[in-house]
Every structure is written in C-alpha cells, then in structure tokens.
Scaffold this motif. Structure first.
Motif, short mmCIF file in Angstrom:
data_model
loop_
_atom_site.label_atom_id
_atom_site.label_comp_id
_atom_site.label_asym_id
_atom_site.label_seq_id
_atom_site.Cartn_x
_atom_site.Cartn_y
_atom_site.Cartn_z
N ARG A 285 0.82 -1.21 0.00
CA ARG A 285 0.00 0.00 0.00
C ARG A 285 0.86 1.26 0.00
NH1 ARG A 285 -2.74 -3.44 -1.16
NH2 ARG A 285 -4.82 -4.04 -0.45
N CYS A 286 2.11 1.14 0.36
CA CYS A 286 3.03 2.27 0.38
C CYS A 286 3.88 2.24 -0.90
CB CYS A 286 3.93 2.19 1.62
SG CYS A 286 5.10 3.55 1.77
N TRP A 287 3.63 3.22 -1.77
CA TRP A 287 4.24 3.17 -3.11
C TRP A 287 5.14 4.38 -3.36
CZ3 TRP A 287 4.07 -0.84 -6.38
CH2 TRP A 287 3.14 -1.85 -6.11
N PRO A 288 6.31 4.14 -3.97
CA PRO A 288 7.21 5.26 -4.28
C PRO A 288 6.69 6.08 -5.46
CG PRO A 288 8.09 3.26 -5.22
CD PRO A 288 6.86 2.86 -4.44
N MET A 289 6.95 7.36 -5.44
CA MET A 289 6.71 8.18 -6.61
C MET A 289 7.76 7.85 -7.67
SD MET A 289 4.03 10.00 -5.84
CE MET A 289 4.02 11.40 -6.97
N LEU A 290 7.43 8.13 -8.92
CA LEU A 290 8.30 7.74 -10.03
C LEU A 290 9.69 8.36 -9.91
CD1 LEU A 290 8.68 6.27 -12.71
CD2 LEU A 290 7.71 8.27 -13.87
N ASP A 291 9.77 9.64 -9.51
CA ASP A 291 11.09 10.28 -9.45
C ASP A 291 12.01 9.60 -8.44
OD1 ASP A 291 10.75 12.23 -11.44
OD2 ASP A 291 9.66 13.54 -10.08
N PHE A 292 11.46 9.14 -7.32
CA PHE A 292 12.29 8.45 -6.34
C PHE A 292 12.66 7.06 -6.86
CE2 PHE A 292 13.10 5.78 -2.66
CZ PHE A 292 13.95 6.57 -1.90
N GLN A 293 11.66 6.30 -7.26
CA GLN A 293 11.88 4.93 -7.72
C GLN A 293 12.86 4.88 -8.89
OE1 GLN A 293 9.10 3.58 -10.60
NE2 GLN A 293 11.07 2.80 -11.29
N SER A 294 12.63 5.73 -9.88
CA SER A 294 13.47 5.73 -11.07
C SER A 294 14.91 6.13 -10.74
CB SER A 294 12.88 6.69 -12.12
OG SER A 294 13.68 6.75 -13.27
N GLY A 295 15.06 7.14 -9.87
CA GLY A 295 16.40 7.57 -9.50
C GLY A 295 17.19 6.48 -8.80
N ILE A 296 16.54 5.77 -7.89
CA ILE A 296 17.21 4.67 -7.19
C ILE A 296 17.60 3.58 -8.18
CG2 ILE A 296 16.93 2.84 -5.47
CD1 ILE A 296 17.19 5.68 -4.29
#
Length: 576
Positions: A285-296
């Motif tokens: 239920r806790c999902w990263p935003m694209l900018d965080f996920q993609s950067g990692i």
C-alpha cells in the motif's frame, strides 16, 4: 508544336521524372515535372497543354519502373544527376549525435522505462528505436524497466508487459535485462530508511492544499524537523498499511526556498489503497513516486545515460537531491522534444485508444485506424522501417514531426524487391467495378510476378467471359486502353475488343495502362485500410499466398495477406 520541341520535352521530362521518383521513392507527377521543365526551357511555354500531353506517357512509363531500373536509366541519360542524388543521400544518412562523455565510462548503459498501462502506440517506439540504436553504436547495454508503481492513476495492464517486450522485438532489439519496479518495493523501502538516516526525508501529514500553500510561500512544513526516530516509526507504519490514502506521505527534504516551487520538499512515498493488479505486488500500500523509484533504479543498475522528454527536466533536478544525500554521481542526461505523428484521426494516447477499443469503435489495438505498433505490424510494416524513421528525427529539444510517409518510404525500400505483384479492382465510391465482355484476344494475360525478376515467372490470368475494370479506368467509347500483361483493347460502348498493337502505343498515342481482373475467375477481397474498409476483386492467384505474406496490388499499393475464409481474402493495406 514541332517534332524537335516535342522530342526535347520528352527527353527532359524523362530525366526529371527519374530524378524525382528516385529522390522521393514514389511515383513522379506530371504537374511536378511541368514547373521546372517550363522554367528551364522558356521556349516550351507557348505549347504548355501540348507538352503536358506529350510527357504524360513518359512519366507513366517511369512510374512503371522499379527503383533499380530507374537508377540504371538515369545513369544512362544523366550521370551527373545521379551523382548529385547519391551525394544528397549520403548527407541525409547522418547517425544520431554522439552521447555526452562516453569516454568516461567503461560501458554505455541505457534504459527504457515504459509504463505498462497498455500496448504501445507509435510514439512509444521512439525510445527503444533510439536507445537500441545507441546500444548498437557503442556496443552497450540496455535495460527494459517497467515503471509500474502507480496501481491507480496509470494502472498496469497485465497483458501489456509481454506486449511491450514483443513490440521491442518487432523493432529489432532485445533488452539485456528486464525489471519490474513492482518487484522491488523492499529495495525502495531500504533506501528510504537510509535517506531518513541521512536527514534527507521526513514524514508529513499536512493536507495537500495546506502544504501547497506553505510550499508556494517558501515556508517550511511544521513536520520538517521531526526527530529521526519518529520519522522511522511513521514510515514503518506507512509500509505496514496503518495509514489511509492521503493521511501520510514521506517527503524528500530539499530547499524550501528553491526558486522552482516544484522542487521544494517533493513526495517520495504515498499511500495507494487500490491493490496492484500483479499478484506479487497486491499486498503493498506504500508506493514510491516515479522520481524516487526511477532515481534509485538508475543508480543500482549502473545507467550511464538517460534520454527523457524535455518536459521532465524537473525529474533530474529532484533526483539529484537524493543522489547528493547518498554521494552518488548522476547519469548523463539527454532531453528531447515531443514527437508529433501525422496521418491519423485517433489521438496518440494509450488511454484514448483503450477507450475506443473498449467501446468497440476500434476492432482492437491492431485495427488499421489505430496509431499503434500492433496496427503497423499487421499492415505489413517492418519494424526496421519505423526505427530508421525515428532515428532520423534525432534528439533535438524542439518538438519534431514524423510524417507517416517517411515510415512508408523506409518500408517500401525494404519490401519492394521481394514482393510479388497481383491485380485488384476496388469497388470504390467513385464508380465501383465495371464488368465488360472481351472479344478477339488471347485466352489469358501473363503479367510478370515481379517486373524486375523474370526468373520468378509470370502469372496466368484467364480472360474467360470478360474482365473487370475500375470505373475510373474505363475510356470513352471508341478509345483504347492497355490491359497490363494482356494487350491493347478498345471500348465499344458495350464491351472491349482486342486490338493488335505494340506496347509503343502507350508512349506514342498516350494509351493508358490499366490493371484488371477476370469477370468470373476472381477472388473477393476485403482490404482493411487506415481510412476504412475497401471491398473488391483480385485475380485468383491470391489464394496461393499465406497469412503474413506481402503483395503489391499494382496501382493500388502494398498489402499484407491476413487470411482466406469462405471464398474471400482479407488483406491489410500497408501503403502506396
């Protein structure tokens, strides 16, 4: 008009027609030839209409040639013109611009990051086309990472994962690795915890409107200075699903006074209560935003160069805040403008196309009216043709236009030499098909299977009780036409009668060359096109071709055979 002027006009027109047909990889047009002809030869102007009639058969003859035959003929008549044409071809054949600072990396590593919310439309092809080409140029590495961490707004389509990978293969590329972001939630959680430890993130329960007001005023959120232990506790509660949607987020701590409000303390994680459609990710239920996920992911997969839209410039700026906290080096970035594609009435939008498919307005994603890769593939367009047309657009930051004619030209170059010929009569709105008795001639016509390959043989098309023509090809009573592969006939007003004449009449007497099919021994055809379905009749040799084989219906265009059923053949129109 004296004979000398007529001769000179024909000679000049042939050279111009050959040059234009080769340059544009399409049929030459009389009107396009007339302009330069009159400009270069002022003495022709007083004979304009007569010269138009004199050069029309010349242009028609050039249009009946293949590209190699045209090239050989131009080399014979005007070698300097051919040299000029080939010089232009070399200038146009420019590769993509060099990627920045490639010498600083052991290997160029790039990624394409599709959102699997549906099959790809044509605009989606630009990313794999360019990245795949760069991979080939630099002998690099390519990742396909499905950015599927939004199970609600851009909800993934379970079929799209494989459909997209299939589309990449159709374009001629194969990723070195495939990842699904929804498989990597624990990795993102781990880096969020590390970011909290670095003092780079905090939990925030401010209502969105309230936070926006503070952010735009350059005022810090009251939660910004929470102690690390509290932030950890509240983030773990987010991961455990203890908060409702909108109740708590994790923000990256940036510069609350930054001149760009969009970069001030942006959201890294939020709660989404809609379960992910993938069973493996449905519990989160806790999902990263694209900018965080993609950067990692870009860092962990060793990406060295990112290509993204100019509208995503803020993404790099946001991600650099995270990279600075971790002491990472940010990849090289190339921004490009949006690509606009002409030739379709349907919007280049996954959601729009999906609505039209779901409502039944489109038969499916491969409907010929849909601006999708599935549609182009079913129409017989080679993936390499799409790639080359996309690569020609380069990586400019300006918006660029892609004409479908560029894809068709690239495709025509690949398939013309290998594609057999056949006749089809269209039952069109401007007159339909006309059935006429034919008397006095041979029992059958024998047009070549391919005009440039005598070794492939000839087709046998029996005349039988008569022939069918397109109404627009029917001459005036008493006039003649040349049935391609059969011979010269005259229209009597009631039917056609064979005339024993040489092919020279098409040039000397301006007798039109037309295609035809037998009135009885034919096959019904449904031709599906981007402009709607067209019915008609083809020669019976069509039955010998299997699904996926290509044909050129002479004077109509290239088609892909889709299948045979109950006496009717369905084909998909590719292009002229």
């Amino acid at each position: 008009m004296d004979e000398d002027i007529e001769r000179r006009a024909r000679e000049a027109a042939e050279i111009n027609a050959l040059y234009n047909a080769l340059k544009h990889d399409s049929d030459a047009q009389v009107d396009a030839i007339m302009g330069p002809l009159m400009g270069e030869n002022p003495e022709f102007r007083e004979f304009g209409d007569q010269i138009r009639g004199a050069i029309a058969p010349v242009v028609e003859r050039v249009n009946g040639m293949g590209q190699e035959e045209r090239r050989e003929r131009l080399a014979e008549l005007a070698p300097d013109q051919l040299d000029e044409l080939e010089s232009e071809d070399e200038e146009d054949d420019q590769r993509l611009p060099e990627l920045p600072n490639v010498e600083e990396y052991d290997q160029v590593r790039m990624r394409m990051a599709p959102n699997p919310n549906g099959p790809w439309h044509l605009g989606s092809a630009r990313m794999p086309a360019v990245i795949g080409t760069y991979k080939d140029i630099y002998d690099g590495w390519m990742l396909c990472r499905f950015d599927d961490t939004d199970p609600e707004t851009k909800r993934p389509d379970l079929d799209a994962y494989d459909q997209i990978l299939d589309a990449v293969g159709y374009l001629g590329f194969e990723p070195d690795e495939v990842l699904r972001a929804s498989d990597r939630l624990d990795i993102y959680y781990s880096h969020a915890r590390d970011l909290i430890d670095e003092g780079g993130a905090y939990t925030c329960s401010c209502p969105q409107a309230e936070f926006s007001e503070m952010k735009n005023a350059g005022e810090a959120c009251p939660h910004r200075d929470k102690d690390t232990e509290t932030v950890h506790e509240e983030f773990e509660a987010m991961v455990a699903g203890e908060y409702s949607e909108g109740e708590m987020v994790l923000r990256v701590k940036t510069d609350i006074k930054h001149k760009n409000p969009a970069l001030r303390d942006f959201v890294a994680f939020r709660i989404i209560e809609t379960p992910h459609p993938r069973e493996e990710a449905a519990e989160y239920r806790c999902w990263p935003m694209l900018d965080f996920q993609s950067g990692i992911d870009d860092h962990l997969t060793g990406v060295t160069h990112i290509i993204r839209g100019i509208d995503l410039q803020d993404s790099a700026k946001k991600q650099r805040f995270v990279y600075d906290y971790f002491g990472w080096e940010y990849p090289e970035v190339v921004h490009w403008g949006h690509v606009n594609v002409d030739g379709y009435d349907v919007a280049m939008s996954t959601s729009t196309i999906k609505e039209l498919v779901d409502s039944g307005e489109l038969d499916g994603w491969d409907d010929p009216r849909a601006p999708t890769l599935a549609s182009l593939r079913r129409r017989g367009i080679r993936g390499e043709a799409i790639v080359d047309a996309m690569v020609e657009l380069g990586t400019s930051t300006s918006n660029v236009d892609l004409a479908m004619s560029a894809i068709y030209s690239e495709n025509r170059e690949r398939i013309d030499d290998e594609t057999d010929r056949a006749f089809m009569i269209r039952d069109r709105d401007d007159g339909g098909a006309v059935e006429l008795p034919l008397s006095g001639g041979p029992d059958a016509g024998h047009p070549p299977i391919h005009p440039e390959h005598d070794d492939r043989g000839r087709r046998d098309i029996p005349v039988g009780a008569g022939v069918m023509l397109e109404a627009t090809d029917l001459p005036q009573e008493g006039e003649r036409v040349w049935l391609k592969g059969y011979g010269c006939v005259r229209y009597t007003g009631e039917g056609l009668e064979y005339v024993d004449a040489d092919i020279d009449v098409t040039r000397e007497d301006d007798v039109a060359i037309v295609h035809w099919v037998p009135a009885e021994d034919n096959r019904e055809v449904l031709m599906r096109t981007p402009d709607g379905d067209v019915t008609g009749y083809a020669e019976s040799t069509l039955e010998a071709y299997e699904a996926d084989e290509l044909l050129q219906f002479e004077r109509v265009g290239f088609v892909r055979v889709d299948g045979h059923d109950d006496g009717r053949t369905t084909v998909y129109f590719a292009h002229n």
